[in-house]
Design a protein around this motif. Structure first.
Motif, PDB file in Angstrom:
ATOM      1  N   TYR A 120      -1.368  -0.815  -4.488  1.00  0.00           N
ATOM      2  CA  TYR A 120      -2.313   0.250  -4.818  1.00  0.00           C
ATOM      3  C   TYR A 120      -1.989   1.491  -4.018  1.00  0.00           C
ATOM      4  O   TYR A 120      -1.210   1.448  -3.064  1.00  0.00           O
ATOM      5  N   ASN A 178       0.844  -1.191   0.000  1.00  0.00           N
ATOM      6  CA  ASN A 178       0.000   0.000   0.000  1.00  0.00           C
ATOM      7  C   ASN A 178       0.883   1.247   0.000  1.00  0.00           C
ATOM      8  O   ASN A 178       1.809   1.356   0.803  1.00  0.00           O
ATOM      9  N   THR A 184      -5.930   2.621 -12.952  1.00  0.00           N
ATOM     10  CA  THR A 184      -5.995   3.865 -12.189  1.00  0.00           C
ATOM     11  C   THR A 184      -7.419   4.135 -11.702  1.00  0.00           C
ATOM     12  O   THR A 184      -8.382   3.543 -12.185  1.00  0.00           O
ATOM     13  N   TYR A 185      -7.523   5.062 -10.766  1.00  0.00           N
ATOM     14  CA  TYR A 185      -8.840   5.478 -10.304  1.00  0.00           C
ATOM     15  C   TYR A 185      -9.639   6.039 -11.481  1.00  0.00           C
ATOM     16  O   TYR A 185     -10.844   5.792 -11.606  1.00  0.00           O
ATOM     17  N   VAL A 188      -2.882   4.434  -8.697  1.00  0.00           N
ATOM     18  CA  VAL A 188      -3.216   3.035  -8.960  1.00  0.00           C
ATOM     19  C   VAL A 188      -4.242   2.535  -7.946  1.00  0.00           C
ATOM     20  O   VAL A 188      -3.995   2.563  -6.740  1.00  0.00           O
ATOM     21  N   VAL A 189      -5.394   2.079  -8.458  1.00  0.00           N
ATOM     22  CA  VAL A 189      -6.402   1.476  -7.593  1.00  0.00           C
ATOM     23  C   VAL A 189      -6.155  -0.037  -7.495  1.00  0.00           C
ATOM     24  O   VAL A 189      -6.523  -0.667  -6.516  1.00  0.00           O
ATOM     25  N   TRP A 190      -5.518  -0.613  -8.493  1.00  0.00           N
ATOM     26  CA  TRP A 190      -5.152  -2.032  -8.476  1.00  0.00           C
ATOM     27  C   TRP A 190      -3.990  -2.219  -9.444  1.00  0.00           C
ATOM     28  O   TRP A 190      -4.055  -1.797 -10.596  1.00  0.00           O
TER      29      TRP A 190
END
Length: 140
Positions: A66, A10, A34-35, A50-52
């Motif tokens: 993320y 994280n 990305t978001y 980065v969301v994932w």
């Protein structure tokens, strides 16, 4: 059925740079969503965070990451986890160490230890602590 574990890291705004760095060290395929890609950027300046994301290597390496959005609490902490990279080939572990070592703070230089032919610990420029070693049989 089988179960595997994958280290999930994280960050706050550094996930892509970290994943790119780990891909440059271990090789493999980098995926980053990305978001903005999800249609739900919490904050305009965080839309490209980065969301994932993950790096998956043909050699078995796999790490996920993320960026924690600013509306959620986040503290990098002190030693909340170590990422262990263990192999059976000293040359391969040494080569990985040499790449990770750049820009890192070495806690234990890579070398022989009481429990492994090679062992070393470092904290990279992203604050992630890595332990690399060559596996040895345990006859305890």
């Amino acid at each position: 059925m089988s179960v595997t574990t994958t280290t999930h890291l994280n960050f706050r705004g550094e996930a892509r740079a970290a994943l790119e760095h780990y891909r440059s060290v271990f090789g493999g395929r980098l995926t980053a969503v990305t978001y903005k890609d999800t249609g739900a950027p919490a904050d305009g300046k965080e839309a490209d965070w980065v969301v994932w994301g993950e790096v998956v290597g043909e050699n078995g390496f796999h790490v996920m990451a993320y960026d924690v959005p600013s509306e959620l609490p986040w503290d990098q902490g002190a030693n909340p986890f170590f990422v262990s990279v263990r192999g059976d080939d000293a040359d391969e572990i040494t080569a990985l160490w040499q790449k990770l070592e750049k820009g890192s703070t070495v806690a234990q230089p890579l070398g022989p230890s009481q429990w492994a032919p090679l062992y070393g610990m470092l904290t990279d420029r992203f604050g992630v602590t890595w332990v690399l070693d060559v596996a040895a049989p345990y006859n305890g």
